[in-house]
Scaffold this active site. Structure first.
Site, PDB file in Angstrom:
ATOM      1  N   ASP A 102       0.837  -1.206   0.000  1.00 13.21           N
ATOM      2  CA  ASP A 102       0.000   0.000   0.000  1.00 13.21           C
ATOM      3  C   ASP A 102       0.868   1.252   0.000  1.00 13.21           C
ATOM      4  OD1 ASP A 102      -2.139  -1.716   0.377  1.00 13.21           O
ATOM      5  OD2 ASP A 102      -2.125  -1.465   2.556  1.00 13.21           O
TER       6      ASP A 102
HETATM    7  N1  URA Z   1      -1.193  -6.004   3.878  1.00 14.04           N
HETATM    8  C1  URA Z   1      -1.650  -4.733   3.916  1.00 14.04           C
HETATM    9  O1  URA Z   1      -2.650  -4.452   4.549  1.00 14.04           O
HETATM   10  N2  URA Z   1      -0.976  -3.805   3.235  1.00 14.04           N
HETATM   11  C2  URA Z   1       0.151  -4.039   2.538  1.00 14.04           C
HETATM   12  O2  URA Z   1       0.721  -3.129   1.945  1.00 14.04           O
HETATM   13  C3  URA Z   1       0.613  -5.363   2.516  1.00 14.04           C
HETATM   14  C4  URA Z   1      -0.082  -6.330   3.183  1.00 14.04           C
END
Ligand code: URA
Length: 239
Positions: A102
């Protein structure tokens, strides 16, 4: 010499399985002749065409990158935000991230131009462990930690068993640092797992991916992966 389907996949045209189908369907030419035999060996000097279009053969390259938070796991962004490939201005190969973190998540991300390798790592059937460290608001109980490790119901189904470790907690601030190791790769999975129990994630970092970790790197740093690491990771993915 490499197998034709592997070379096509490596060039980023498609997955190895789909490349096999293209070959069987007579859509692949080597040095001007249609080749329909799977496993045909080709060398770097052979001219390969898929549907009449020559493939770009690039040396495969593999990077381990410490993504800072506030960067998009993509090669371009319509809104002009910073993307991970901005950190590789001198790389001529067309690299892309393997999966995504993310925007607000930091940590270990692999970038490569090897589509076949990327497909293998991201295949849901395979099991590369990803280790995350999350800072959450609130302090989960032992029972809730156990629930997380056994699997919890999200709107896209129950999560697979995970390893969960409480690393530290701050009673005054009511926050906890928790390590979570999963092998699935659903969208925003770690955040959703904690949210499902009522603990919003304030900070998230991926510290490990299969055999790899962030040792020696600071946010924004990258290094090339060794051939041994690449091989080991490929083996981890398919076993
Ligand atoms: N899980 C999440 O919530 N975000 C990420 O970036 C990776 C795994």
């Amino acid at each position: 010499m490499e197998r034709l389907q592997k070379v096509i996949a490596q060039a980023g045209v498609t997955s190895r399985r789909k490349a096999e189908k293209l070959i069987l369907d007579g859509q692949v030419k080597v040095n001007g002749s249609v080749v329909t035999e799977l496993g045909t060996k080709v060398s770097p000097s052979d001219e390969i065409e898929v549907n009449g279009v020559p493939i770009d053969k690039e040396e495969p390259v593999y990077f381990l990158f410490y993504k800072p938070s506030g960067v998009i796991s993509s090669v371009k962004d319509e809104k002009g935000r910073k993307v991970v490939t901005d950190y590789f201005p001198d790389i001529e190969q067309r690299i892309f991230p393997v999966g995504r973190l993310d925007y607000d998540t930091s940590g270990l991300l692999i970038l490569t131009n090897d589509g076949d390798f990327a497909n293998t790592l991201m295949h849901p059937k395979y099991h590369v462990e990803k280790r995350y460290v999350a800072k959450v608001k609130g302090i989960p109980s032992k029972l809730e930690i156990r629930q997380l490790s056994k699997g919890i119901m999200l709107d896209d189904g129950k999560t697979a068993p995970a390893k969960v470790k409480m690393k530290s907690l701050d009673k005054k601030k009511q926050t906890a640092i928790i390590e979570l190791t999963i092998h699935e790769g659903r969208n925003r999975q770690v955040r959703r797992m904690f949210e499902a129990l009522g603990y919003p994630v304030q900070k998230l970092k991926r510290e490990g991916y299969g055999n790899l970790d962030l040792r020696g790197l600071n946010p924004g740093d990258s290094r090339t992966m060794t051939p041994h690491e690449v091989k080991q990771l490929r083996n981890l993915a398919v076993t």
